[in-house]
Design a protein around this motif. Structure first.
Motif, PDB file in Angstrom:
ATOM      1  N   GLY A  34      25.334  -8.574  30.167  1.00 32.70           N
ATOM      2  CA  GLY A  34      24.035  -8.028  29.044  1.00 32.70           C
ATOM      3  C   GLY A  34      25.272  -7.977  27.464  1.00 32.70           C
ATOM      4  O   GLY A  34      26.381  -9.285  27.381  1.00 32.70           O
ATOM      5  N   PRO A  35      24.499  -7.335  26.716  1.00 33.72           N
ATOM      6  CA  PRO A  35      25.443  -8.042  25.746  1.00 33.72           C
ATOM      7  C   PRO A  35      26.731  -7.680  25.249  1.00 33.72           C
ATOM      8  O   PRO A  35      27.942  -8.439  24.456  1.00 33.72           O
ATOM      9  CB  PRO A  35      24.040  -7.007  24.671  1.00 33.72           C
ATOM     10  N   ASP A  36      27.272  -6.739  26.354  1.00 37.74           N
ATOM     11  CA  ASP A  36      28.516  -6.047  25.860  1.00 37.74           C
ATOM     12  C   ASP A  36      29.559  -6.492  26.630  1.00 37.74           C
ATOM     13  O   ASP A  36      30.391  -6.980  26.642  1.00 37.74           O
ATOM     14  CB  ASP A  36      28.649  -4.513  26.312  1.00 37.74           C
ATOM     15  N   ASN A  37      28.987  -7.750  27.217  1.00 41.56           N
ATOM     16  CA  ASN A  37      29.708  -8.827  28.729  1.00 41.56           C
ATOM     17  C   ASN A  37      30.207  -8.295  29.602  1.00 41.56           C
ATOM     18  O   ASN A  37      31.632  -8.481  29.996  1.00 41.56           O
ATOM     19  CB  ASN A  37      30.815 -10.046  27.769  1.00 41.56           C
ATOM     20  N   ARG A  38      30.432  -6.768  30.229  1.00 39.43           N
ATOM     21  CA  ARG A  38      31.179  -6.191  30.393  1.00 39.43           C
ATOM     22  C   ARG A  38      31.203  -6.865  32.396  1.00 39.43           C
ATOM     23  O   ARG A  38      29.965  -7.296  33.079  1.00 39.43           O
ATOM     24  CB  ARG A  38      29.693  -5.160  31.242  1.00 39.43           C
ATOM     25  N   PRO A  39      32.169  -7.239  32.786  1.00 41.52           N
ATOM     26  CA  PRO A  39      32.617  -7.723  34.119  1.00 41.52           C
ATOM     27  C   PRO A  39      32.063  -7.209  34.885  1.00 41.52           C
ATOM     28  O   PRO A  39      31.996  -6.452  35.408  1.00 41.52           O
ATOM     29  CB  PRO A  39      34.201  -7.691  34.275  1.00 41.52           C
ATOM     30  N   ILE A  40      30.929  -7.608  36.203  1.00 41.83           N
ATOM     31  CA  ILE A  40      30.413  -8.203  37.187  1.00 41.83           C
ATOM     32  C   ILE A  40      30.670  -9.110  38.291  1.00 41.83           C
ATOM     33  O   ILE A  40      30.752  -9.648  38.408  1.00 41.83           O
ATOM     34  CB  ILE A  40      28.589  -7.747  36.902  1.00 41.83           C
ATOM     35  N   GLY A  41      30.435  -8.224  39.201  1.00 48.57           N
ATOM     36  CA  GLY A  41      30.921  -9.059  40.426  1.00 48.57           C
ATOM     37  C   GLY A  41      29.769  -9.526  41.256  1.00 48.57           C
ATOM     38  O   GLY A  41      28.221  -9.152  40.790  1.00 48.57           O
ATOM     39  N   ASN A  42      29.545 -10.226  42.595  1.00 42.03           N
ATOM     40  CA  ASN A  42      28.241 -10.768  42.779  1.00 42.03           C
ATOM     41  C   ASN A  42      26.971 -10.195  43.221  1.00 42.03           C
ATOM     42  O   ASN A  42      26.190 -10.610  43.107  1.00 42.03           O
ATOM     43  CB  ASN A  42      28.960 -12.150  43.524  1.00 42.03           C
ATOM     44  N   ALA A  43      27.709  -9.014  43.775  1.00 40.50           N
ATOM     45  CA  ALA A  43      26.812  -8.538  44.179  1.00 40.50           C
ATOM     46  C   ALA A  43      25.737  -7.609  43.249  1.00 40.50           C
ATOM     47  O   ALA A  43      24.618  -7.596  43.508  1.00 40.50           O
ATOM     48  CB  ALA A  43      27.087  -6.912  45.008  1.00 40.50           C
ATOM     49  N   GLU A  44      26.397  -7.267  41.739  1.00 38.13           N
ATOM     50  CA  GLU A  44      25.527  -6.761  40.916  1.00 38.13           C
ATOM     51  C   GLU A  44      24.641  -7.588  40.831  1.00 38.13           C
ATOM     52  O   GLU A  44      23.336  -7.960  39.780  1.00 38.13           O
ATOM     53  CB  GLU A  44      26.479  -5.317  40.084  1.00 38.13           C
ATOM     54  N   ILE A  45      25.382  -9.039  40.950  1.00 35.90           N
ATOM     55  CA  ILE A  45      24.652 -10.506  40.006  1.00 35.90           C
ATOM     56  C   ILE A  45      23.575 -10.608  40.948  1.00 35.90           C
ATOM     57  O   ILE A  45      22.397 -10.730  40.349  1.00 35.90           O
ATOM     58  CB  ILE A  45      25.643 -11.614  39.676  1.00 35.90           C
ATOM     59  N   ALA A  46      23.191 -10.353  41.795  1.00 32.70           N
ATOM     60  CA  ALA A  46      22.457 -10.968  42.786  1.00 32.70           C
ATOM     61  C   ALA A  46      21.190  -9.369  42.771  1.00 32.70           C
ATOM     62  O   ALA A  46      19.953 -10.450  42.792  1.00 32.70           O
ATOM     63  CB  ALA A  46      23.044 -10.670  44.287  1.00 32.70           C
ATOM     64  N   ALA A  47      21.662  -8.279  42.531  1.00 32.64           N
ATOM     65  CA  ALA A  47      20.425  -8.091  42.494  1.00 32.64           C
ATOM     66  C   ALA A  47      20.034  -8.183  41.483  1.00 32.64           C
ATOM     67  O   ALA A  47      18.667  -7.528  40.768  1.00 32.64           O
ATOM     68  CB  ALA A  47      21.286  -6.016  42.401  1.00 32.64           C
ATOM     69  N   ARG A  48      20.609  -8.795  39.829  1.00 34.66           N
ATOM     70  CA  ARG A  48      20.139  -8.387  39.007  1.00 34.66           C
ATOM     71  C   ARG A  48      19.006  -9.266  39.009  1.00 34.66           C
ATOM     72  O   ARG A  48      17.951 -10.159  37.749  1.00 34.66           O
ATOM     73  CB  ARG A  48      21.111  -8.300  37.859  1.00 34.66           C
ATOM     74  N   VAL A  49      19.283 -10.473  39.213  1.00 32.62           N
ATOM     75  CA  VAL A  49      19.149 -11.794  39.117  1.00 32.62           C
ATOM     76  C   VAL A  49      17.756 -12.259  40.874  1.00 32.62           C
ATOM     77  O   VAL A  49      16.903 -13.300  40.726  1.00 32.62           O
ATOM     78  CB  VAL A  49      19.163 -13.538  39.431  1.00 32.62           C
ATOM     79  N   ASP A  50      17.894 -11.095  41.722  1.00 33.59           N
ATOM     80  CA  ASP A  50      16.916 -11.271  43.166  1.00 33.59           C
ATOM     81  C   ASP A  50      17.236 -12.695  43.741  1.00 33.59           C
ATOM     82  O   ASP A  50      16.663 -12.709  43.724  1.00 33.59           O
ATOM     83  CB  ASP A  50      15.275 -10.888  42.731  1.00 33.59           C
TER      84      ASP A  50
END
Length: 268
Positions: A34-50
């Motif tokens: 997101g615009p705030d560049n909040r750190p996220i992990g692989n699991a959350e990334i995987a959910a966001r990009v399917d």
């Protein structure tokens, strides 16, 4: 300016032999932040990009090695790296339209005591490429690089209204799965505003994206009439009321768009 083709989702089943799937997936990882560049992990990334987590893990490792992601070992999470900023600033530096639009955007922001933005379409969203604000508008923290949905914003609805019908309907069809059960309500509001925008030249949103905010948008067209950018004015509904948008700020944002078109003629 050549017409840009909307990007396909990373997991799209649409086949084109010219598309490099690995590259498309890697770029989808970068767009997950997101615009705030909040750190996220692989699991959350995987959910966001399917995409499968194992695939995402390989891609994030590669992007980190190349400098496009930073990895925090203590958190086990990623954030965008400096190489992404380099790419973004290179693109912005080439957008002469920003230099043309900025004084008009700031003048409108000062008049309205609100925020004004210049955006470019990307898939079913708009990306802000310039922003002007006043102190009263700081409560809503959106800036350059922020992504907003087309379906529920003044800027997005104005763009949809200006598209050729077949292209508009194809784009709307791509939006539906993003909203799930709420789509019928979103679509009804969107289509009503699109129809109004066809007549008056600007589109509005009354708390349909950010509940406490209203906005109005208008498009910047090429000489052939095709919309290539859009701008909006918006802020807290207590300041930017629906009545003020309809009678004053909506027509003003349309006038600003036409001024920018006139000055930029031959460049778009």
């Amino acid at each position: 300016m050549a017409r840009r083709k909307d990007p396909l989702p990373a997991n799209s089943t649409e086949k084109d032999y010219r598309i490099n799937t690995s590259l498309a997936r890697g770029l989808s990882i970068l767009k997950a932040f997101g615009p705030d560049n909040r750190p996220i992990g692989n699991a959350e990334i995987a959910a966001r990009v399917d995409l499968p987590k194992a695939t995402v893990s390989r891609l994030t490792f590669t992007l980190t090695e190349l400098g496009y992601l930073d990895y925090d070992e203590d958190l086990g999470r990623y954030s965008l790296g400096p190489s992404v900023l380099t790419l973004g600033y290179d693109v912005l530096a080439q957008m002469e339209i920003r230099d043309i639009a900025r004084p008009y955007l700031q003048e409108l922001a000062d008049y309205a005591d609100a925020s004004t933005y210049l955006g470019t379409p990307n898939g079913t969203e708009f990306i802000y490429v310039d922003a002007c604000r006043t102190p009263a508008s700081m409560a809503i923290r959106l800036g350059v690089g922020s992504r907003i949905p087309m379906a529920s914003t003044g800027m997005g609805r104005a763009y949809l209204a200006a598209l050729p019908e077949a292209e508009r309907e194809a784009l709307i069809a791509r939006m539906a799965p993003e909203y799930g059960a709420s789509w019928p309500e979103v679509e009804t509001r969107m289509r009503a505003e699109i129809e109004r925008a066809k007549t008056r030249g600007f589109a509005m949103s009354h708390g349909h994206w950010i509940s406490e905010a209203n906005s109005a948008g208008a498009v910047i067209r090429r000489t052939d009439g095709y919309p290539v950018y859009a701008l909006n004015v918006g802020g807290l509904a207590s300041i930017i009321t629906s009545e003020r948008l309809a009678s004053d700020l909506g027509p003003r944002v349309l006038g600003v768009a036409r001024q920018i078109e006139h000055i930029a003629r031959g460049m778009l």
